[in-house]
Design a protein around this motif. Structure first.
Motif, short mmCIF file in Angstrom:
data_model
loop_
_atom_site.label_atom_id
_atom_site.label_comp_id
_atom_site.label_asym_id
_atom_site.label_seq_id
_atom_site.Cartn_x
_atom_site.Cartn_y
_atom_site.Cartn_z
N LEU A 89 0.93 -1.22 0.07
CA LEU A 89 0.03 -0.02 0.26
C LEU A 89 0.65 1.49 -0.13
N ALA A 90 1.95 1.28 0.81
CA ALA A 90 2.92 2.41 0.94
C ALA A 90 3.51 2.53 -0.52
N GLN A 91 3.77 1.57 -1.21
CA GLN A 91 4.54 1.58 -2.53
C GLN A 91 3.43 2.21 -3.56
N GLU A 92 2.26 1.77 -3.48
CA GLU A 92 1.10 2.34 -4.40
C GLU A 92 0.70 3.49 -4.34
N PHE A 93 0.46 3.91 -2.89
CA PHE A 93 -0.11 5.17 -2.52
C PHE A 93 0.56 6.05 -1.88
N GLY A 94 1.51 5.75 -1.45
CA GLY A 94 2.53 6.80 -0.63
C GLY A 94 2.09 6.69 0.88
N THR A 95 3.06 7.69 1.48
CA THR A 95 2.80 8.02 3.07
C THR A 95 2.88 9.12 3.14
N PRO A 96 2.32 9.66 4.33
CA PRO A 96 1.20 9.00 5.22
C PRO A 96 0.17 8.69 4.42
N LEU A 97 -0.64 7.53 4.94
CA LEU A 97 -1.57 6.99 4.25
C LEU A 97 -2.69 6.57 5.40
N TYR A 98 -3.75 7.00 5.16
CA TYR A 98 -5.05 6.41 6.27
C TYR A 98 -5.68 5.15 5.21
#
Length: 443
Positions: A25-34
């Protein structure tokens, strides 16, 4: 380590939520991420609905959208047969844009503007929760202008103080909300409301606070509201058809938090309603409640990337993440506590104690003090649990930091619910006055 809902440790030693590896999820959407655990949100909604059904009472469970208001959440609320509580034109607009049925929307707030009231009237929402005499007369006048008669509840303060933080305790006498029960204001408000030709008085609303772990406060509030209902019926010949008992049920944020199952709270409320009103030979009213935090709080996780660190020998070690008080202001506001794990190395043994700092230019931007973790490296992923309520909802652009994306995860699928803000979004509403442009050009 306490994992909520569908969260688990997968074969790679990573945190997994809704069947999705958070490293992916971090790879696809970046961080910070809810990250929102959709299955857990739906489970909580069904726990409320099924518990009330078991009581045999008529009821509405209204999701308090102030906890987390996005269109995807409104869609889930509709699918789970919930009503919806809104407190602003923005929350109302979000619900309407999501296609939520207007008749299942209740409008709260202690200072509704004429524009907000007119917007709600034009949408034909189901009920206004009236907070003061100014609103009572304004609403009646605006409804009359449109030739409408609208359903109202009067918000009363029953004088019950919940065992919670003083800033989120709202049922006591000294509160900005509602008509006071103890000094006769609530009784006078009933008389006023009943005399307004464009208002249909359904009953009263009471909310005693938030993050409550005991049932006694709710039972006490029911006792007081029932006593008031009996007095109003005997003296004014007005029978309440609806009693709204608000929300406030707590969740487990950290070890030591001891919320009861949702069914236990509902049973305490419904048993007290049945006992009080039956003993008074009073028709059993329809019961409304407004869970927010307990619907979405523990279904949310915020994922960060660790950046820098600072080790002060003999004092503490700070690690800094790529978010902070902009995406979670609750520690700064309420001294709220959270638990967290290194999501990409969750099984490794604990080896150090760190304090998690945000990236804002504020000494008070601290998310967690004294967190035990494996040796933390730059680039690690930190997952902070129970951030589903009042995190995205209270997020800001302080320091012109962009608000994170929101993804809903379920059965291995991750779906974007809110896009990450862009730098163009940050300046999107900025305008440079012409006179300032001229000054710059002159130089």
């Amino acid at each position: 380590m306490y994992l909520h809902g569908t969260a688990k440790v997968n074969g790679q030693g990573h945190l997994e939520i809704g069947g999705c590896d958070v490293a992916d999820l971090a790879q696809e959407f970046g961080t910070p991420l809810y990250i929102v655990d959709e299955a857990l949100v739906r489970q909580r909604a069904r726990e409320y609905v099924e518990s009330f059904r078991a009581s045999g009472l008529k009821f509405q469970v209204a999701y308090a959208s102030k906890a987390f208001s996005v269109m995807a959440m409104c869609s889930i609320a509709e699918q789970e047969d919930l009503s919806l509580d809104v407190v602003s034109d923005g929350e109302l607009y979000t619900a309407l844009k999501a296609g939520f049925p207007a008749q299942r929307i209740h409008f709260h707030g202690n200072n509704k503007t004429p524009d907000e009231i007119n917007m709600a009237l034009d949408a034909n929402i189901g009920c206004f929760v009236v907070d003061n005499f100014n609103e009572l007369h304004l609403l009646n006048a605006l409804a009359a202008d449109k030739g409408k008669k609208v359903n109202v509840l009067l918000r009363i303060t029953p004088g019950v103080e919940a065992h919670t933080h003083e800033y989120i305790s709202t049922g006591q006498t000294d509160s900005k909300f509602g008509f006071d029960l103890g000094n006769g204001t609530a009784y006078r408000a009933i008389q006023e409301a009943a005399s307004q030709s464009n208002l249909d008085l359904l009953g009263v609303h009471s909310h005693i606070g938030s993050q409550i772990f005991e049932v006694e406060g709710f039972a006490m509030a029911v006792d007081k509201v029932a006593g008031f209902a009996v007095k109003v019926r005997e003296e004014l010949n007005i029978t309440f058809r609806v009693i709204n008992l608000g929300g406030g049920i707590g969740i487990r944020y950290v070890e030591g938090d001891t919320p009861l199952p949702i069914a236990a709270y509902v049973k305490a409320i419904t048993d007290s309603i049945i006992t009080n009103f039956t003993n008074a030979s009073y028709p059993l009213p329809e019961i409304w409640v407004e869970p927010g935090r307990s619907m979405v709080g523990d279904a949310g996780t915020t994922l960060y990337t660790v950046g820098t660190s600072k080790d002060i020998p003999g004092v503490r070690k700070y690690i800094a993440v790529d978010g902070g008080m902009t995406d979670n202001p609750r520690p700064a506001l309420y001294e709220s506590k959270y638990e967290a794990v290194l999501a990409n190395r969750i099984n490794e043994p604990v080896s150090e104690t760190v304090s998690v700092a945000g990236k804002c230019c504020e000494s008070g931007d601290m998310l967690i003090w004294d967190l035990e973790l494996p040796k933390v490296n730059s680039g690690d992923l930190l997952a902070v649990f129970c951030t589903g309520a009042y995190n995205y909802a209270m997020a800001s652009n302080y320091n012109r930091i962009r608000r994170p994306a929101v993804v809903f995860v379920k059965d291995g699928a991750a779906d974007l619910a809110v896009k990450r803000e862009s730098l163009d979004d940050i300046v999107g509403n900025d305008v440079i006055p012409a006179r300032l442009k001229q000054t710059s050009a002159a130089k």
